[in-house]
Design a protein around this motif. Structure first.
Motif, PDB file in Angstrom:
ATOM      1  N   GLY A 296      -0.446  -0.112  -1.189  1.00 48.85           N
ATOM      2  CA  GLY A 296       0.098  -1.268  -0.481  1.00 48.85           C
ATOM      3  C   GLY A 296      -0.861  -2.436  -0.551  1.00 48.85           C
ATOM      4  N   TYR A 297      -0.324  -3.628  -0.710  1.00 47.06           N
ATOM      5  CA  TYR A 297      -1.144  -4.848  -0.746  1.00 47.06           C
ATOM      6  C   TYR A 297      -1.265  -5.418   0.665  1.00 47.06           C
ATOM      7  CZ  TYR A 297      -1.186  -4.848  -5.799  1.00 47.06           C
ATOM      8  OH  TYR A 297      -1.408  -4.496  -7.108  1.00 47.06           O
ATOM      9  N   TRP A 298      -2.495  -5.728   1.040  1.00 46.07           N
ATOM     10  CA  TRP A 298      -2.790  -6.335   2.340  1.00 46.07           C
ATOM     11  C   TRP A 298      -3.048  -7.818   2.130  1.00 46.07           C
ATOM     12  CZ3 TRP A 298      -7.273  -8.848   4.014  1.00 46.07           C
ATOM     13  CH2 TRP A 298      -7.346  -9.124   5.378  1.00 46.07           C
ATOM     14  N   GLN A 299      -2.378  -8.656   2.883  1.00 45.61           N
ATOM     15  CA  GLN A 299      -2.423 -10.106   2.671  1.00 45.61           C
ATOM     16  C   GLN A 299      -3.574 -10.747   3.439  1.00 45.61           C
ATOM     17  OE1 GLN A 299       2.469 -10.473   2.364  1.00 45.61           O
ATOM     18  NE2 GLN A 299       1.343 -11.799   3.751  1.00 45.61           N
ATOM     19  N   ASN A 300      -4.431 -11.407   2.724  1.00 43.42           N
ATOM     20  CA  ASN A 300      -5.514 -12.189   3.310  1.00 43.42           C
ATOM     21  C   ASN A 300      -5.033 -13.624   3.555  1.00 43.42           C
ATOM     22  OD1 ASN A 300      -8.181 -12.896   4.137  1.00 43.42           O
ATOM     23  ND2 ASN A 300      -8.592 -13.712   2.095  1.00 43.42           N
ATOM     24  N   PHE A 301      -3.854 -13.757   4.096  1.00 43.89           N
ATOM     25  CA  PHE A 301      -3.253 -15.058   4.393  1.00 43.89           C
ATOM     26  C   PHE A 301      -2.014 -14.800   5.241  1.00 43.89           C
ATOM     27  CE2 PHE A 301      -2.088 -13.582   0.165  1.00 43.89           C
ATOM     28  CZ  PHE A 301      -0.709 -13.492   0.250  1.00 43.89           C
ATOM     29  N   ASP A 302      -1.499 -15.844   5.835  1.00 44.17           N
ATOM     30  CA  ASP A 302      -0.308 -15.752   6.694  1.00 44.17           C
ATOM     31  C   ASP A 302       0.823 -16.517   6.027  1.00 44.17           C
ATOM     32  OD1 ASP A 302       1.632 -15.738   8.623  1.00 44.17           O
ATOM     33  OD2 ASP A 302       0.432 -16.737  10.176  1.00 44.17           O
ATOM     34  N   ASN A 303       1.855 -15.786   5.553  1.00 47.07           N
ATOM     35  CA  ASN A 303       3.018 -16.435   4.943  1.00 47.07           C
ATOM     36  C   ASN A 303       4.311 -16.083   5.689  1.00 47.07           C
ATOM     37  OD1 ASN A 303       3.310 -13.774   4.185  1.00 47.07           O
ATOM     38  ND2 ASN A 303       3.818 -14.220   2.045  1.00 47.07           N
ATOM     39  N   ASP A 312      -4.972  -2.015  10.879  1.00 50.27           N
ATOM     40  CA  ASP A 312      -3.560  -1.951  11.256  1.00 50.27           C
ATOM     41  C   ASP A 312      -2.683  -1.350  10.164  1.00 50.27           C
ATOM     42  OD1 ASP A 312      -4.135  -3.303  13.661  1.00 50.27           O
ATOM     43  OD2 ASP A 312      -3.919  -5.266  12.688  1.00 50.27           O
ATOM     44  N   VAL A 313      -3.215  -1.204   8.957  1.00 54.94           N
ATOM     45  CA  VAL A 313      -2.402  -0.731   7.838  1.00 54.94           C
ATOM     46  C   VAL A 313      -1.947   0.700   8.097  1.00 54.94           C
ATOM     47  CG1 VAL A 313      -2.395  -0.192   5.367  1.00 54.94           C
ATOM     48  CG2 VAL A 313      -3.499  -2.280   6.194  1.00 54.94           C
ATOM     49  N   GLN A 314      -0.662   0.953   7.910  1.00 52.70           N
ATOM     50  CA  GLN A 314      -0.036   2.238   8.192  1.00 52.70           C
ATOM     51  C   GLN A 314      -0.733   3.369   7.427  1.00 52.70           C
ATOM     52  OE1 GLN A 314       2.017   4.878   7.549  1.00 52.70           O
ATOM     53  NE2 GLN A 314       4.078   4.549   8.374  1.00 52.70           N
ATOM     54  N   PRO A 548       6.361  15.529 -13.678  1.00 54.72           N
ATOM     55  CA  PRO A 548       5.965  15.949 -12.328  1.00 54.72           C
ATOM     56  C   PRO A 548       4.686  15.280 -11.828  1.00 54.72           C
ATOM     57  CG  PRO A 548       6.554  17.857 -13.669  1.00 54.72           C
ATOM     58  CD  PRO A 548       6.478  16.689 -14.596  1.00 54.72           C
ATOM     59  N   GLY A 549       3.850  14.823 -12.753  1.00 51.79           N
ATOM     60  CA  GLY A 549       2.581  14.221 -12.351  1.00 51.79           C
ATOM     61  C   GLY A 549       2.657  12.745 -12.029  1.00 51.79           C
ATOM     62  N   ILE A 550       3.857  12.146 -12.002  1.00 58.17           N
ATOM     63  CA  ILE A 550       3.953  10.704 -11.747  1.00 58.17           C
ATOM     64  C   ILE A 550       3.205  10.356 -10.463  1.00 58.17           C
ATOM     65  CG2 ILE A 550       6.170  10.850 -10.515  1.00 58.17           C
ATOM     66  CD1 ILE A 550       6.820   8.161 -12.071  1.00 58.17           C
ATOM     67  N   ARG A 551       2.448   9.269 -10.501  1.00 65.07           N
ATOM     68  CA  ARG A 551       1.503   8.980  -9.419  1.00 65.07           C
ATOM     69  C   ARG A 551       2.193   8.666  -8.096  1.00 65.07           C
ATOM     70  NH1 ARG A 551      -3.807  10.066  -8.467  1.00 65.07           N
ATOM     71  NH2 ARG A 551      -4.499   9.213 -10.450  1.00 65.07           N
ATOM     72  N   GLY A 552       3.208   7.778  -8.102  1.00 64.62           N
ATOM     73  CA  GLY A 552       3.831   7.459  -6.825  1.00 64.62           C
ATOM     74  C   GLY A 552       4.445   6.080  -6.816  1.00 64.62           C
ATOM     75  N   ALA A 553       4.172   5.303  -5.748  1.00 62.95           N
ATOM     76  CA  ALA A 553       4.834   4.014  -5.569  1.00 62.95           C
ATOM     77  C   ALA A 553       3.886   3.020  -4.916  1.00 62.95           C
ATOM     78  CB  ALA A 553       6.091   4.181  -4.721  1.00 62.95           C
ATOM     79  N   MET A 554       4.237   1.754  -5.083  1.00 69.34           N
ATOM     80  CA  MET A 554       3.469   0.639  -4.522  1.00 69.34           C
ATOM     81  C   MET A 554       4.422  -0.340  -3.862  1.00 69.34           C
ATOM     82  SD  MET A 554       3.136  -2.831  -5.376  1.00 69.34           S
ATOM     83  CE  MET A 554       3.136  -3.136  -7.132  1.00 69.34           C
ATOM     84  N   THR A 555       3.922  -1.067  -2.875  1.00 71.26           N
ATOM     85  CA  THR A 555       4.762  -2.102  -2.271  1.00 71.26           C
ATOM     86  C   THR A 555       3.991  -3.382  -1.998  1.00 71.26           C
ATOM     87  OG1 THR A 555       6.478  -2.474  -0.615  1.00 71.26           O
ATOM     88  CG2 THR A 555       4.389  -1.569   0.187  1.00 71.26           C
ATOM     89  N   TRP A 556       4.712  -4.463  -2.110  1.00 63.38           N
ATOM     90  CA  TRP A 556       4.274  -5.767  -1.609  1.00 63.38           C
ATOM     91  C   TRP A 556       5.098  -6.059  -0.364  1.00 63.38           C
ATOM     92  CZ3 TRP A 556       0.461  -9.076  -2.158  1.00 63.38           C
ATOM     93  CH2 TRP A 556       0.575 -10.319  -1.537  1.00 63.38           C
ATOM     94  N   SER A 557       4.503  -6.028   0.787  1.00 60.52           N
ATOM     95  CA  SER A 557       3.112  -5.767   1.088  1.00 60.52           C
ATOM     96  C   SER A 557       3.063  -4.937   2.362  1.00 60.52           C
ATOM     97  CB  SER A 557       2.372  -7.096   1.311  1.00 60.52           C
ATOM     98  OG  SER A 557       2.966  -7.791   2.430  1.00 60.52           O
ATOM     99  N   THR A 558       1.869  -4.505   2.787  1.00 56.54           N
ATOM    100  CA  THR A 558       1.776  -3.790   4.061  1.00 56.54           C
ATOM    101  C   THR A 558       2.209  -4.694   5.206  1.00 56.54           C
ATOM    102  OG1 THR A 558      -0.544  -4.400   4.464  1.00 56.54           O
ATOM    103  CG2 THR A 558      -0.127  -2.400   3.164  1.00 56.54           C
ATOM    104  N   ASN A 559       2.010  -5.990   5.044  1.00 56.28           N
ATOM    105  CA  ASN A 559       2.388  -6.958   6.082  1.00 56.28           C
ATOM    106  C   ASN A 559       3.904  -7.080   6.197  1.00 56.28           C
ATOM    107  OD1 ASN A 559      -0.160  -7.742   4.517  1.00 56.28           O
ATOM    108  ND2 ASN A 559      -0.504  -8.748   6.480  1.00 56.28           N
ATOM    109  N   TRP A 560       4.590  -7.184   5.033  1.00 55.79           N
ATOM    110  CA  TRP A 560       6.050  -7.242   5.074  1.00 55.79           C
ATOM    111  C   TRP A 560       6.627  -5.906   5.530  1.00 55.79           C
ATOM    112  CZ3 TRP A 560       8.284 -11.568   5.595  1.00 55.79           C
ATOM    113  CH2 TRP A 560       7.833 -12.711   4.924  1.00 55.79           C
TER     114      TRP A 560
END
Length: 580
Positions: A296-303, A312-314, A548-560
């Protein structure tokens, strides 16, 4: 990644090009090129020396593609370097023809007039050609219709009375599969000034961090050198254009002896003083990232998304990418400063990073983003990038780096930068990438080439499956964004293009507000992961095999994600961690 939401846009898929018929057309072209003169499979012979006091050397630069595509130019951006299959060293050329391009990769070499030369290379594939043009006499070419394993091609030529440069090349044939080439050799009298001296032996050879399968080495530059050869226990293992290299494919807990020489058109220097390095024990290397991980991407800004601290990141997130480091006035260098609007002290930030790491998480620094202007396009900027990222890792305690350059990147120098960073940081370095969909449509694209170039130290590529419109899948069909088929058929390109399943992740927005387009419910992400890992939950596209070895998933962002009640991490996280 978005600092502000982008307007949705559409990119068309690759153009459909009609293939060219082999048979008569191919035969005529080969006859015209002298390509039916015979298939060379013997050992390369030493060329005759026609100049008094000259020495026959390998005049091809970067002959084993150990320095990416340095000195080589491939038509239509068709070439890339890959770690496997390699005939010698740790890399080889992979070039992919299309219906209108035969994937010609070439370099110009300085030679001497009225001199004899022998050209050879090891190749794999169908209708692979090796030749030399601009000889001043009769240009030569040899080829093989089918080399299922490594096969050596060889030919000879004599330069004309006024010839000082020839062009060496390999190419495949229109519409045929990708071919491979390695260990190109042009032996004969060196070109240039006959009085040019052979360079001196390099000094300062030193071994850097070792893993269970690799050792990083560096040495001092030598005046007049155009390249360097590295020897392992007396045997040449790779060539390099710069003053550092990483030897891979080593055995755990084993001692190795290394030497380096300098080369130019006049010859090769004596070997340097030797250094000894010992690889670490197996099983103790590599980043401490779970087999199946959530990024997950953590935002160093407020949008407009929920403002968070790292604390606070889950807890479902295994890799937290701090977005973003920014360019400085020094080419290639980056810096990071906490946004004052977050009211987050540096001491608290560092403490929160350390707490996450104590909980088994990795916190890395992301470079770039939608508005990022970081450029690494030469050796100096590559060095600046590695040095500055490493300094930030030491300052804040980051575990690694994420490459999210959305305005393109140079695969040669980004590879150089990341290998230099790896040599500094050691085997626990986490390297992730977040290319856009268009950047991973072909192995010849810069991002894909970079990923393959650093496959031995790469953690995961989390491609952004959003803000792209419809794109081609690995079966050549066009799939609509926002569907299971879009995720699985595009992931297939990476899985079949050379990346390991553990290096492929699915990048999606955490909520409809997280991107301009491409959001899918967590259940769709879960279905795509099941399709790839287990062959269940697929749409109309079903991969020919499971991963079976696929790594997983990513999201933009932990804030959203937090703004949406952590629905994405609560839905996708447990599913990723439950994969086989």
């Amino acid at each position: 990644m978005d600092r502000a939401i982008r307007t949705p846009f559409s990119r068309s898929g690759r153009l459909s090009r009609s293939g060219r018929r082999l048979g008569g057309v191919l035969t005529a072209a080969l006859l015209a090129a002298g390509g039916l003169a015979g298939l060379g499979t013997g050992t390369t012979a030493r060329a005759a020396d026609t100049g008094a006091g000259t020495t026959d050397v390998n005049l091809a630069r970067n002959p084993g593609f150990e320095s990416g595509l340095s000195y080589w130019t491939c038509s239509g951006d068709s070439g890339a370097t890959v770690p496997s299959p390699a005939h010698g060293g740790t890399a080889a050329l992979k070039a992919t023809p299309t219906g209108s391009d035969h994937a010609k990769c070439a370099q110009a070499v300085t030679v001497r007039p009225n001199s004899s030369y022998t050209l050879s290379a090891w190749v794999q594939g169908s209708y692979v050609h090796l030749g030399a043009s601009g000889t001043g006499t009769t240009d030569v070419s040899t080829w093989t219709p089918s080399a299922t394993g490594w096969q050596q091609l060889s030919t000879t030529f004599t330069t004309g009375a006024n010839t000082t440069s020839v062009t060496l090349y390999t190419h495949g044939w229109y519409g045929q599969p990708a071919y491979f080439a390695d260990d190109v050799t042009l032996t004969g009298p060196g070109g240039g000034d006959p009085g040019e001296p052979v360079p001196g032996a390099p000094g300062g050879l030193a071994a850097g961090p070792a893993t269970s399968s690799s050792v990083g080495l560096s040495w001092n530059p030598v005046s007049g050198a155009s390249g360097y050869n590295l020897y392992q226990d007396g045997t040449k293992v790779l060539s390099a254009s710069g003053t550092s290299a990483t030897v891979t494919g080593l055995a755990p807990s084993t001692s190795y002896r290394f030497e380096v020489t300098a080369t130019n058109s006049a010859g090769e220097s004596a070997r340097s003083a030797a250094v000894t390095a010992t690889t670490t024990a197996g099983g103790s290397d590599g980043p401490s990232v779970p087999k199946h991980a959530v990024t997950g991407y953590w935002q160093n800004f407020d949008n407009g998304a929920t403002v968070q601290r790292i604390s606070d990141v889950q807890s479902q997130y295994d890799i937290i990418a701090v977005a973003f480091a920014d360019a400085t006035t020094t080419p290639g260098a980056v810096d990071f400063t906490l946004d004052p609007a977050l009211k987050y002290t540096e001491a608290a930030f560092k403490a929160d990073i350390a707490a996450k790491q104590s909980a088994g998480k990795n916190v890395i620094l992301s470079i770039g983003g939608e508005r990022g202007t970081v450029t690494v396009n030469d050796a100096a900027s590559a060095t600046n990038f590695a040095n500055s990222v490493y300094a930030l890792m030491r300052k804040y305690g980051f575990n690694g780096v994420d490459i999210d350059l959305e305005n393109g990147l140079d695969p040669t120098y980004m590879t150089q930068a990341l290998r230099a960073l790896s040599a500094k940081a050691g085997s626990k370095l986490v390297i992730t990438m977040a290319p856009q969909t268009i950047d991973m449509q072909s192995t010849s694209a810069g991002y894909f080439r970079t990923a393959l170039n650093i496959k031995d130290i790469l953690t995961v590529v989390n491609m952004q499956y959003y803000n792209s419109g419809s794109m081609n899948g690995c079966d050549g069909k066009v799939y609509s964004q926002g569907t299971v088929d879009f995720l699985t058929a595009l992931a297939c390109i990476q899985l079949e293009g050379g990346l390991a399943p553990s290096q492929v992740g699915l990048g999606l927005p955490a909520s409809p507000r997280g991107a301009g387009s491409g959001y899918v419910p967590p259940s769709v992400v879960d279905n795509a992961l099941d399709c790839l890992a287990k062959g269940t939950g697929c749409g109309s596209f079903k991969p020919a095999k499971t991963y079976p070895g696929i790594r997983g998933a990513m999201t933009w962002s932990t804030n959203w994600d937090a703004s949406n009640g952590n629905a994405w991490s609560n839905g996708v996280g447990p599913h990723v961690h439950g994969l086989p």
